[in-house]
Design an enzyme around this catalytic site. Structure first.
Site, PDB file in Angstrom:
ATOM      1  CG  PHE A 164     -24.195  -6.548 -35.061  1.00 45.88           C
ATOM      2  CD1 PHE A 164     -24.711  -6.195 -33.813  1.00 45.88           C
ATOM      3  CD2 PHE A 164     -24.946  -7.408 -35.859  1.00 45.88           C
ATOM      4  CE1 PHE A 164     -25.927  -6.691 -33.377  1.00 45.88           C
ATOM      5  CE2 PHE A 164     -26.159  -7.908 -35.423  1.00 45.88           C
ATOM      6  CZ  PHE A 164     -26.646  -7.551 -34.175  1.00 45.88           C
ATOM      7  CE  LYS A 188     -16.155  -7.348 -43.599  1.00 45.46           C
ATOM      8  NZ  LYS A 188     -16.914  -6.315 -42.862  1.00 45.46           N
ATOM      9  CD  GLU A 191     -20.810  -4.051 -42.575  1.00 43.89           C
ATOM     10  OE1 GLU A 191     -19.904  -4.815 -42.169  1.00 43.89           O
ATOM     11  OE2 GLU A 191     -21.860  -4.461 -43.116  1.00 43.89           O
ATOM     12  NE  ARG A 192     -24.698  -4.593 -38.976  1.00 39.76           N
ATOM     13  CZ  ARG A 192     -25.778  -5.361 -38.996  1.00 39.76           C
ATOM     14  NH1 ARG A 192     -26.965  -4.819 -38.926  1.00 39.76           N
ATOM     15  NH2 ARG A 192     -25.667  -6.661 -39.068  1.00 39.76           N
ATOM     16  CB  SER A 241     -26.062 -13.987 -41.052  1.00 42.96           C
ATOM     17  OG  SER A 241     -25.425 -13.585 -42.253  1.00 42.96           O
ATOM     18  CB  CYS A 296     -24.367 -16.767 -31.734  1.00 45.74           C
ATOM     19  SG  CYS A 296     -22.964 -17.176 -30.712  1.00 45.74           S
ATOM     20  CD  GLU A 396     -29.672 -16.206 -35.535  1.00 53.56           C
ATOM     21  OE1 GLU A 396     -29.333 -15.989 -36.712  1.00 53.56           O
ATOM     22  OE2 GLU A 396     -28.855 -16.338 -34.608  1.00 53.56           O
TER      23      GLU A 396
END
Ligand code: NAD
Length: 511
Positions: A164, A188, A191-192, A241, A296, A396
Site C-alpha cells: 500500500f 495485483k 487492495e487498500r 511485508s 520501507c 518494524e
C-alpha cells in the site's frame, strides 16, 4: 426523517465508486459477491470499494496475458520502446491526477505523492533505453569459423503483487520493466490503494499497449495463491511485508517460478560526532517522519555515536516543528497512517517501549488534527534509551516513530546494524571519509547512504536488500531487473568454407 436517513445510507453505499478489473483491454465490473471498502485514511470515510476477483475472472486475466504474449513477445523492440516513450510523457502529463489519487487512498501529502509518481516515472524513462539494456553478447572465432552469441528473450507471463505504501512507484518498478522486455503482465495492486494502478493502466492503454499485455486483478489471499499456483505465470515480483513475502517466495518457487521478494526493514541512521550537525538533524527528521514513516527506506532507528548523543534535545525540537495534517492540506508534513489498525499497532509498539524502560521524549499518540478527528493520525514520536532487545527495536514499526540507541564507537554501531535481522537500507552521517568507507564496506545492508538519508537507487542501478529484507537472487530494476525478466539463449554457429567439410563423424566431445 427516519426514511430519509435510510435513503441516504442506501444511496451512499450504492454511490461508492467500484474499482474495475482490467481484463483483455477492458475495464470491467467484477461479478464477485465479495467486496472490500476503501477508506480515506485522513477521515476514515468509505470512498470506494474493490472486488475480490472471482476464480473465473482471474483465469480470464491470465488467459488474456497468455494470448497476448504470442504477439507481444514478437513485437519489434523499437515498437515496444515507442509505447514506453509515449507512456512516460503521459505519466508526466497526469502526475497531479495520479498524486491526488494516492493522497486520497493512501494519505501521504500531495508533494510526497508526486515524489511517489516521479520515482516510478524514472523507471519508465529507463525502460526507454531497452534497445541498449537488452543487448546480448557475442564472441567471434571461438574456434575456427565458429562464433557464439547470446540473445536475451522474454520469459512469458509475469505477475506483480504490490504493497500500500507506494501506489505508483512500486507497480512502476514491475510491469514496465517486465513488458518492455516482451513479457505480458498480471498485476495485483494492494487492495487498500487500487485507484492509482487503474489510472496507470489507462495511461498505458492510451500509450498504445495492446489489449492483454497488462491485466489487473484485485483481491487478497485467493488472488495471491492463484498467482503463485497458475502454471502459465513464470515469474513473480513481490514487495510488502515479511509475512506475505516469505510465503509467496516459498509457494511460487516450489511451483517452479522465479520470485523476487522485497520485504520489511529497520533502517539505521548512524550519526558520527564529526557529522555536519545541521544537515544531519534535518535529514534524520525528514527521513524518519516523512510519509508518516510508512516507507520501507524510512530511517526509523538513529544510532548516536559518542558525543553525538548530546544532539538528542535538538532532534526533538526539530521533530516538534513538523505539521501533522491531512495530506491534501497546505503545509502538511506528516499525514495519517493507512488504517485504524495500523494506528493501534504503532501506538502499542510505543507503549511497549515505555513498558520495557525506554523514554518517550516526544509522544505523538494523542495528536489531534482539527477537522480530521477520525483520521488515523500519529504525530512524530521519539523514543530514547532503547536497547536492542526491546520490541520497539526488534519489530518494524512502520509509523512516525524514531527509536534512538547509542553506541560508543563506529565498530559498535556496525555490530548493531549487522545483528538486526533486516538489511534494507541504512545511512551514515559523517565528515570522515575513512569512517564512511569502513561503514559502507562492513555493513550487510542493501542500500547505503553516506550523508544521504534515503538512498533509493536510480533505475540505472538496482534496488537491492539483504538478509531479512529480501528473498530471491535477482533484484528490482536496473540490469538486475532486465535479468529477472529475461532468459538467455546461447547460439554457437559454424560457417565453414567448402573445402573444410568433415571427412568422418566426430564422436568425441568437441574441444
Ligand atoms: P502486505 O504484505 O500486507 O501487502 C502486500 C501485498 O501482499 C498486498 O497486495 C496484499 O494483498 C498481499 N498480502 C498481504 N498479506 C498477505 C498474506 N498473508 N499472504 C499473501 N498475500 C498477502 O504489505 P503492506 O502492509 O501493504 O506494505 C508494507 C510493508 O511493505 C512493510 O513491511 C514495508 O517495509 C514493505 N515494503 C518493502 C519495500 C522494499 O522494497 N523492501 C518497499 C515498500 C514496502
Amino acid at each position: 426523517f427516519k426514511d430519509g436517513r435510510l435513503y441516504i445510507t442506501v444511496f451512499s453505499v450504492l454511490s461508492q465508486p467500484s474499482t474495475k478489473l482490467f481484463i483483455d483491454g477492458k475495464f470491467v465490473e467484477s461479478k464477485s459477491p465479495e467486496w472490500l471498502d476503501i477508506h480515506n485514511p485522513a477521515t476514515n470515510e468509505v470512498i470506494g470499494r474493490v472486488p475480490k476477483a472471482t476464480h473465473e475472472e482471474m483465469l480470464a486475466a491470465v488467459d488474456s496475458c497468455s494470448r497476448a504474449y504470442h504477439t507481444w513477445s514478437e513485437t519489434s523492440i523499437l515498437a515496444r520502446q515507442q509505447i514506453f516513450l509515449r507512456y512516460q510523457q503521459l505519466i508526466k502529463d497526469n502526475i497531479k491526477e495520479l498524486a491526488k489519487l494516492i493522497t486520497l487512498e493512501q494519505g501521504k501529502t500531495l508533494a510526497d505523492a508526486e515524489g511517489d509518481v516521479f520515482r516510478g516515472l524514472q523507471v519508465v524513462e529507463h525502460t526507454c533505453s531497452i534497445t541498449s539494456l537488452m543487448l546480448g553478447e557475442t564472441l567471434p572465432s571461438i574456434t575456427k569459423d565458429m562464433d557464439t552469441y547470446t540473445y536475451r528473450l522474454p520469459i512469458g507471463v509475469c505477475a506483480g503483487i504490490t504493497p500500500f505504501n507506494f501506489p505508483a512507484m512500486i507497480p512502476l518498478w514491475m510491469f514496465p520493466m517486465g513488458m518492455v522486455c516482451g513479457n505480458t503482465y498480471l498485476l495485483k495492486p494492494s487492495e487498500r490503494v487500487p485507484g492509482c494502478a487503474m489510472l496507470l493502466a489507462k495511461l498505458l492503454q492510451d500509450a498504445g499497449a495492446p489489449d492483454g499485455t497488462l491485466n489487473i486483478i484485485h483481491g487478497q489471499h485467493d488472488a495471491v495463491n492463484f498467482i503463485c499456483d497458475h502454471p502459465a505465470i513464470k515469474a513473480i515480483s513481490f514487495v510488502g511485508s515479511n509475512q506475505a513475502g516469505e510465503y509467496i517466495y516459498e509457494r511460487g518457487s516450489k511451483n517452479g517460478k522465479r520470485v523476487q521478494s522485497n520485504m520489511g526493514a529497520k533502517n539505521h541512521g548512524v550519526v558520527m560526532p564529526d557529522a555536519n550537525k545541521e544537515n544531519t538533524l534535518n535529514q534524520l527528521v525528514g527521513a524518519a517522519f516523512g510519509a508518516a514513516g510508512q516507507r520501507c527506506m524510512a530511517l526509523s532507528t538513529a544510532v548516536l555515536v559518542g558525543e553525538a548523543r548530546n544532539w538528542l534535545p535538538e532532534l526533538v525540537e526539530r521533530a516538534k516543528g513538523l505539521r501533522v495534517n491531512a495530506g491534501d492540506q497546505p503545509g502538511a508534513d506528516v499525514g495519517p497512517l493507512i488504517s485504524p489498525q495500523a494506528k493501534q499497532r504503532v501506538n502499542s509498539l510505543i507503549q511497549s517501549g515505555v513498558d520495557e524502560g525506554a523514554k518517550v521524549l516526544l509522544d505523538g499518540r494523542n495528536v489531534k488534527v482539527k477537522g480530521y478527528e477520525n483520521g488515523n493520525f500519529v504525530g512524530p514520536t521519539i523514543i530514547s534509551n532503547v536497547t536492542p532487545d526491546m520490541k520497539c527495536y526488534t519489530e518494524e514499526i512502520f509509523g512516525p516513530v524514531l527509536v534512538v540507541l547509542e553506541a560508543d564507537s563506529l565498530d559498535d554501531a556496525i555490530k548493531m546494524v549487522n545483528k538486526n535481522p533486516y538489511g534494507n537500507g541504512t545511512a551514515i552521517f559523517t565528515t570522515n571519509g575513512a569512517a564512511a568507507r569502513k561503514y559502507t564496506h562492513e555493513v550487510d545492508v542493501g542500500q547505503i547512504g553516506v550523508n544521504v538519508p534515503i538512498p533509493v537507487p536510480l533505475p540505472m542501478f538496482s534496488f537491492t536488500g539483504s538478509r531479512g529484507s529480501f528473498r530471491g537472487d535477482t533484484n528490482f530494476y536496473g540490469k538486475q531487473g532486465i535479468q529477472f525478466y529475461t532468459q538467455i539463449k546461447t547460439v554457437t554457429s559454424q560457417w565453414k568454407a567448402e573445402d573444410a567439410t568433415l571427412k568422418s563423424p566426430a564422436v568425441t566431445m568437441p574441444t
